[in-house]
Design a protein around this motif. Structure first.
Motif, PDB file in Angstrom:
ATOM      1  N   SER A  32       0.816  -1.221   0.000  1.00 29.31           N
ATOM      2  CA  SER A  32       0.000   0.000   0.000  1.00 29.31           C
ATOM      3  C   SER A  32       0.840   1.258   0.000  1.00 29.31           C
ATOM      4  CB  SER A  32      -0.900  -0.001   1.233  1.00 29.31           C
ATOM      5  OG  SER A  32      -0.117   0.264   2.379  1.00 29.31           O
ATOM      6  N   PHE A  33       0.151   2.317   0.274  1.00 31.92           N
ATOM      7  CA  PHE A  33       0.770   3.625   0.443  1.00 31.92           C
ATOM      8  C   PHE A  33       0.550   4.048   1.887  1.00 31.92           C
ATOM      9  CE2 PHE A  33      -0.774   3.296  -3.910  1.00 31.92           C
ATOM     10  CZ  PHE A  33       0.409   3.466  -4.608  1.00 31.92           C
ATOM     11  N   ALA A  34       0.881   3.161   2.826  1.00 34.48           N
ATOM     12  CA  ALA A  34       0.573   3.365   4.242  1.00 34.48           C
ATOM     13  C   ALA A  34       1.243   4.603   4.829  1.00 34.48           C
ATOM     14  CB  ALA A  34       0.972   2.148   5.054  1.00 34.48           C
ATOM     15  N   ASP A  35       2.325   5.061   4.188  1.00 35.93           N
ATOM     16  CA  ASP A  35       2.998   6.235   4.718  1.00 35.93           C
ATOM     17  C   ASP A  35       2.551   7.517   4.009  1.00 35.93           C
ATOM     18  OD1 ASP A  35       4.161   5.648   2.305  1.00 35.93           O
ATOM     19  OD2 ASP A  35       6.209   6.066   2.967  1.00 35.93           O
ATOM     20  N   ALA A  36       1.483   7.440   3.230  1.00 34.21           N
ATOM     21  CA  ALA A  36       0.997   8.597   2.489  1.00 34.21           C
ATOM     22  C   ALA A  36       0.542   9.697   3.445  1.00 34.21           C
ATOM     23  CB  ALA A  36      -0.162   8.203   1.582  1.00 34.21           C
ATOM     24  N   VAL A  37       0.853  10.926   3.091  1.00 36.05           N
ATOM     25  CA  VAL A  37       0.456  12.061   3.911  1.00 36.05           C
ATOM     26  C   VAL A  37      -0.776  12.722   3.308  1.00 36.05           C
ATOM     27  CG1 VAL A  37       1.200  14.280   4.837  1.00 36.05           C
ATOM     28  CG2 VAL A  37       2.856  12.423   4.575  1.00 36.05           C
ATOM     29  N   ASP A  38      -0.876  12.683   2.000  1.00 33.91           N
ATOM     30  CA  ASP A  38      -1.986  13.316   1.294  1.00 33.91           C
ATOM     31  C   ASP A  38      -3.288  12.596   1.628  1.00 33.91           C
ATOM     32  OD1 ASP A  38      -3.653  14.627  -0.424  1.00 33.91           O
ATOM     33  OD2 ASP A  38      -2.692  13.913  -2.265  1.00 33.91           O
ATOM     34  N   ILE A  39      -4.273  13.343   2.067  1.00 34.50           N
ATOM     35  CA  ILE A  39      -5.542  12.748   2.488  1.00 34.50           C
ATOM     36  C   ILE A  39      -6.256  12.018   1.347  1.00 34.50           C
ATOM     37  CG2 ILE A  39      -7.025  14.770   2.099  1.00 34.50           C
ATOM     38  CD1 ILE A  39      -8.103  13.922   5.046  1.00 34.50           C
ATOM     39  N   ASP A  40      -6.073  12.467   0.104  1.00 34.57           N
ATOM     40  CA  ASP A  40      -6.710  11.799  -1.032  1.00 34.57           C
ATOM     41  C   ASP A  40      -6.169  10.396  -1.247  1.00 34.57           C
ATOM     42  OD1 ASP A  40      -8.235  14.056  -1.503  1.00 34.57           O
ATOM     43  OD2 ASP A  40      -6.767  14.912  -2.899  1.00 34.57           O
ATOM     44  N   GLU A  41      -4.925  10.152  -0.837  1.00 37.53           N
ATOM     45  CA  GLU A  41      -4.324   8.838  -1.014  1.00 37.53           C
ATOM     46  C   GLU A  41      -4.863   7.822  -0.018  1.00 37.53           C
ATOM     47  OE1 GLU A  41      -0.101   9.199  -1.124  1.00 37.53           O
ATOM     48  OE2 GLU A  41      -0.135  10.450  -2.910  1.00 37.53           O
ATOM     49  N   LYS A  42      -5.572   8.265   1.000  1.00 32.45           N
ATOM     50  CA  LYS A  42      -6.174   7.356   1.982  1.00 32.45           C
ATOM     51  C   LYS A  42      -7.147   6.415   1.290  1.00 32.45           C
ATOM     52  CE  LYS A  42      -7.660   6.452   6.366  1.00 32.45           C
ATOM     53  NZ  LYS A  42      -7.515   5.038   6.369  1.00 32.45           N
ATOM     54  N   VAL A  82      -6.863   5.144  -1.597  1.00 35.24           N
ATOM     55  CA  VAL A  82      -6.085   4.078  -2.230  1.00 35.24           C
ATOM     56  C   VAL A  82      -5.776   3.000  -1.194  1.00 35.24           C
ATOM     57  CG1 VAL A  82      -3.922   3.502  -3.392  1.00 35.24           C
ATOM     58  CG2 VAL A  82      -5.102   5.642  -3.940  1.00 35.24           C
ATOM     59  N   ASP A  83      -5.356   3.414   0.006  1.00 32.05           N
ATOM     60  CA  ASP A  83      -5.080   2.462   1.084  1.00 32.05           C
ATOM     61  C   ASP A  83      -6.291   1.584   1.356  1.00 32.05           C
ATOM     62  OD1 ASP A  83      -2.584   3.516   1.453  1.00 32.05           O
ATOM     63  OD2 ASP A  83      -3.083   4.614   3.279  1.00 32.05           O
ATOM     64  N   THR A  84      -7.433   2.212   1.496  1.00 32.44           N
ATOM     65  CA  THR A  84      -8.649   1.482   1.834  1.00 32.44           C
ATOM     66  C   THR A  84      -8.961   0.413   0.803  1.00 32.44           C
ATOM     67  OG1 THR A  84      -9.515   3.460   2.927  1.00 32.44           O
ATOM     68  CG2 THR A  84     -11.091   1.744   2.396  1.00 32.44           C
ATOM     69  N   VAL A  85      -8.840   0.742  -0.467  1.00 33.19           N
ATOM     70  CA  VAL A  85      -9.106  -0.223  -1.532  1.00 33.19           C
ATOM     71  C   VAL A  85      -8.113  -1.379  -1.459  1.00 33.19           C
ATOM     72  CG1 VAL A  85      -9.104  -0.567  -4.035  1.00 33.19           C
ATOM     73  CG2 VAL A  85     -10.186   1.457  -3.055  1.00 33.19           C
ATOM     74  N   VAL A  86      -6.829  -1.066  -1.302  1.00 32.46           N
ATOM     75  CA  VAL A  86      -5.802  -2.109  -1.224  1.00 32.46           C
ATOM     76  C   VAL A  86      -6.023  -2.963   0.020  1.00 32.46           C
ATOM     77  CG1 VAL A  86      -3.333  -2.540  -0.937  1.00 32.46           C
ATOM     78  CG2 VAL A  86      -4.109  -0.807  -2.546  1.00 32.46           C
ATOM     79  N   TYR A  87      -6.324  -2.338   1.136  1.00 37.87           N
ATOM     80  CA  TYR A  87      -6.525  -3.078   2.385  1.00 37.87           C
ATOM     81  C   TYR A  87      -7.709  -4.038   2.304  1.00 37.87           C
ATOM     82  CZ  TYR A  87      -3.178  -0.010   4.774  1.00 37.87           C
ATOM     83  OH  TYR A  87      -2.065   0.656   5.165  1.00 37.87           O
ATOM     84  N   GLU A  88      -8.704  -3.669   1.519  1.00 34.40           N
ATOM     85  CA  GLU A  88      -9.871  -4.549   1.375  1.00 34.40           C
ATOM     86  C   GLU A  88      -9.566  -5.758   0.490  1.00 34.40           C
ATOM     87  OE1 GLU A  88     -13.012  -1.971   0.093  1.00 34.40           O
ATOM     88  OE2 GLU A  88     -13.159  -1.003   2.049  1.00 34.40           O
ATOM     89  N   MET A  89      -8.458  -5.707  -0.252  1.00 32.96           N
ATOM     90  CA  MET A  89      -8.081  -6.816  -1.130  1.00 32.96           C
ATOM     91  C   MET A  89      -7.325  -7.918  -0.384  1.00 32.96           C
ATOM     92  SD  MET A  89      -6.804  -4.488  -4.347  1.00 32.96           S
ATOM     93  CE  MET A  89      -6.159  -5.857  -5.278  1.00 32.96           C
ATOM     94  N   PHE A  90      -6.803  -7.607   0.802  1.00 32.90           N
ATOM     95  CA  PHE A  90      -5.984  -8.549   1.559  1.00 32.90           C
ATOM     96  C   PHE A  90      -6.487  -8.681   2.994  1.00 32.90           C
ATOM     97  CE2 PHE A  90      -3.133  -6.734  -1.637  1.00 32.90           C
ATOM     98  CZ  PHE A  90      -2.567  -7.880  -2.186  1.00 32.90           C
ATOM     99  N   THR A  91      -6.206  -9.832   3.596  1.00 29.44           N
ATOM    100  CA  THR A  91      -6.463 -10.018   5.017  1.00 29.44           C
ATOM    101  C   THR A  91      -5.132  -9.985   5.753  1.00 29.44           C
ATOM    102  OG1 THR A  91      -6.218 -12.425   4.958  1.00 29.44           O
ATOM    103  CG2 THR A  91      -8.434 -11.535   4.511  1.00 29.44           C
ATOM    104  N   ILE A  92      -5.189  -9.786   7.040  1.00 29.61           N
ATOM    105  CA  ILE A  92      -3.967  -9.814   7.843  1.00 29.61           C
ATOM    106  C   ILE A  92      -3.258 -11.149   7.658  1.00 29.61           C
ATOM    107  CG2 ILE A  92      -3.151 -10.023  10.238  1.00 29.61           C
ATOM    108  CD1 ILE A  92      -4.850  -7.636  10.938  1.00 29.61           C
ATOM    109  N   GLU A  93      -4.017 -12.232   7.630  1.00 26.12           N
ATOM    110  CA  GLU A  93      -3.407 -13.564   7.495  1.00 26.12           C
ATOM    111  C   GLU A  93      -2.659 -13.725   6.171  1.00 26.12           C
ATOM    112  OE1 GLU A  93      -6.861 -16.006   8.488  1.00 26.12           O
ATOM    113  OE2 GLU A  93      -5.813 -16.562  10.339  1.00 26.12           O
ATOM    114  N   GLN A  94      -3.092 -13.012   5.126  1.00 27.14           N
ATOM    115  CA  GLN A  94      -2.403 -13.093   3.841  1.00 27.14           C
ATOM    116  C   GLN A  94      -1.094 -12.303   3.840  1.00 27.14           C
ATOM    117  OE1 GLN A  94      -5.832 -11.691   1.588  1.00 27.14           O
ATOM    118  NE2 GLN A  94      -5.808 -13.605   0.407  1.00 27.14           N
ATOM    119  N   VAL A  95      -1.012 -11.278   4.662  1.00 24.45           N
ATOM    120  CA  VAL A  95       0.123 -10.368   4.631  1.00 24.45           C
ATOM    121  C   VAL A  95       1.164 -10.688   5.710  1.00 24.45           C
ATOM    122  CG1 VAL A  95       0.793  -7.922   4.766  1.00 24.45           C
ATOM    123  CG2 VAL A  95      -1.361  -8.568   3.673  1.00 24.45           C
ATOM    124  N   MET A  96       0.726 -11.223   6.838  1.00 20.00           N
ATOM    125  CA  MET A  96       1.630 -11.444   7.972  1.00 20.00           C
ATOM    126  C   MET A  96       2.639 -12.570   7.709  1.00 20.00           C
ATOM    127  SD  MET A  96      -0.847 -13.458  10.631  1.00 20.00           S
ATOM    128  CE  MET A  96      -1.216 -15.216  10.389  1.00 20.00           C
TER     129      MET A  96
END
Length: 139
Positions: free
Chosen positions: A60-70, A72-86
């Motif tokens: 993701s873009f977890a370190d993004a500062v721009d509020i509009d990029e949030k 993008v994070d949400t969409v990417v985060y919904e594609m994966f589970t913690i179990e898939q990433v950990m």
């Protein structure tokens, strides 16, 4: 410097954890809120994995500062589970493992945190930062 000092002297025992059912947005919030880089993932009292902030950055873009990029994070985060990433194949230590032994493990591996487990229960986490701070206290 004591050669037999147990890791329990330097580990964090008040561990922030994630449940394996939590979302990645929750994970990002915990990383930023507590200024940490590693979170053990648990199912009940059993540790099932370790999520690092780097794991989130990879997807993701977890370190993004721009509020509009949030968004993008949400969409990417919904594609994966913690179990898939950990990380799932964890190396762990117990609270009596010496600091020297922990340093040897972390020096040889490609990760920067170890869960501390006693009797199958997570009792702490030790990181390379803990080791560096311990070393600095010796001077």
């Amino acid at each position: 410097m004591k050669k037999r000092t147990p890791v329990s002297k330097i580990m964090t025992s008040d561990v922030i954890t994630l449940n394996h059912t939590n979302g990645l947005e929750t994970a990002e919030m915990l990383f930023k809120e507590h200024n940490i880089r590693h979170i053990p993932v648990v199912s009940g009292e059993t540790i099932t994995g370790m999520l690092s902030y780097t794991d989130l950055l990879r997807i993701s873009f977890a370190d993004a500062v721009d509020i509009d990029e949030k968004d993008v994070d949400t969409v990417v985060y919904e594609m994966f589970t913690i179990e898939q990433v950990m990380a799932k194949n964890l190396v762990s230590v117990n609270s009596n493992t010496t600091i020297k032994e922990v340093a040897e493990i972390l020096a040889k591996k490609e990760f920067h945190a170890l869960p501390v487990i006693d009797n199958n229960v997570l009792v702490g986490i030790v990181t390379t930062t803990d080791l560096i701070n311990y070393l600095l206290d010796q001077f």
